[in-house]
Write a protein that holds these residues in place. Sequence first.
Motif, PDB file in Angstrom:
ATOM      1  N   GLU A  73       0.828  -1.217   0.000  1.00 32.08           N
ATOM      2  CA  GLU A  73       0.000   0.000   0.000  1.00 32.08           C
ATOM      3  C   GLU A  73       0.858   1.261   0.000  1.00 32.08           C
ATOM      4  N   LYS A 245      -6.755  -0.951   7.661  1.00 33.63           N
ATOM      5  CA  LYS A 245      -8.215  -0.960   7.507  1.00 33.63           C
ATOM      6  C   LYS A 245      -8.599  -1.628   6.182  1.00 33.63           C
ATOM      7  N   LYS A 246      -7.834  -1.299   5.142  1.00 33.01           N
ATOM      8  CA  LYS A 246      -8.125  -1.881   3.829  1.00 33.01           C
ATOM      9  C   LYS A 246      -7.865  -3.385   3.835  1.00 33.01           C
ATOM     10  N   SER A 249     -10.936  -4.864   5.275  1.00 35.26           N
ATOM     11  CA  SER A 249     -12.173  -4.713   4.485  1.00 35.26           C
ATOM     12  C   SER A 249     -12.113  -5.465   3.163  1.00 35.26           C
ATOM     13  N   ASP A 250     -10.937  -5.675   2.587  1.00 32.82           N
ATOM     14  CA  ASP A 250     -10.898  -6.391   1.299  1.00 32.82           C
ATOM     15  C   ASP A 250     -10.693  -7.901   1.460  1.00 32.82           C
TER      16      ASP A 250
END
Length: 276
Positions: A73, A245-246, A249-250
């Motif tokens: 990221e 967080k990603k 969530s993914d």
Amino acid sequence: MKLHKTTTAAAAALVLSLALTACGKGGGGDKGADGGGKITIGIKYDQPGLGLKKPDGSFAGFDVDVARYVAGELGYDAKDIEWKQAPSAERENMIANGDVTFVVASYSITDERKQRVDFAGPYLLAHQDLLVRSGDTSITKAGDLNSKKLCSVTGSTSAQNVKKELAPKAQLLEVGGYSECLTGLENKAVDALTTDDSILAGYAAQKEHQGKFRLAGLRLSDENYGIGLKKGDTDLKNKINAALKKMVSDGSWQKAVTANFGPAHYKNEPAPAVTG
Ligand code: GLU
């Protein structure tokens, strides 16, 4: 003689400047600086399921997967990552010195550590527990520990908890890494290895240990794992929090949990809310 001295001095200066360059790169992890862009990340090398250096030189574990995702990221490919071993007692120093850009190494967020480093996360909630020999049923509660010989790691919350509150009268052997406690546990030099259940489950499930050890199943503390980074680097902290967080969530967080904790049958807690 004079020539020799000059040469030595010049060589020393060169070594120093190289060391400074290396340090700057490792600490900054600055992609733009040299175009190529490397990032140095601190992990454990001897904790199967979390951070493990395998015999072929590759790295595996939940912390490793979290680190790879976060680095991704931030714009770094897996091949741009330079791994560094981050023993429990060295983590704050390594971050403060700029030896690593961040640390993902079963690193509990604590107020004491926050004096020296910042934390992104948390990304996992674990609990302190005990690894005992399979046939040993003498430890069923924290109160049983004061008469026992325990093994843990210098600079860990596990060792600190034992000394401060859990069992101040227990004999505590403190070593550099948890894997160093396993031989002592097997040959009865110590009665239990104490640290997070996430770590202990990995040891219990190792092929060479199968059937020898079990977890006592005591939840002696809450250990919220964070990603340690340089104090005051709010920009990096925010970016890492967004990445974490990603990752949840993914679905990548769950995928990494299943891949790394599944084999050890470690029943992890659900993903904690990122609050750092
Ligand atoms: N999570 C605890 C700590 O940060 C124990 C595990 C470790 O030493 O890495 O101290």
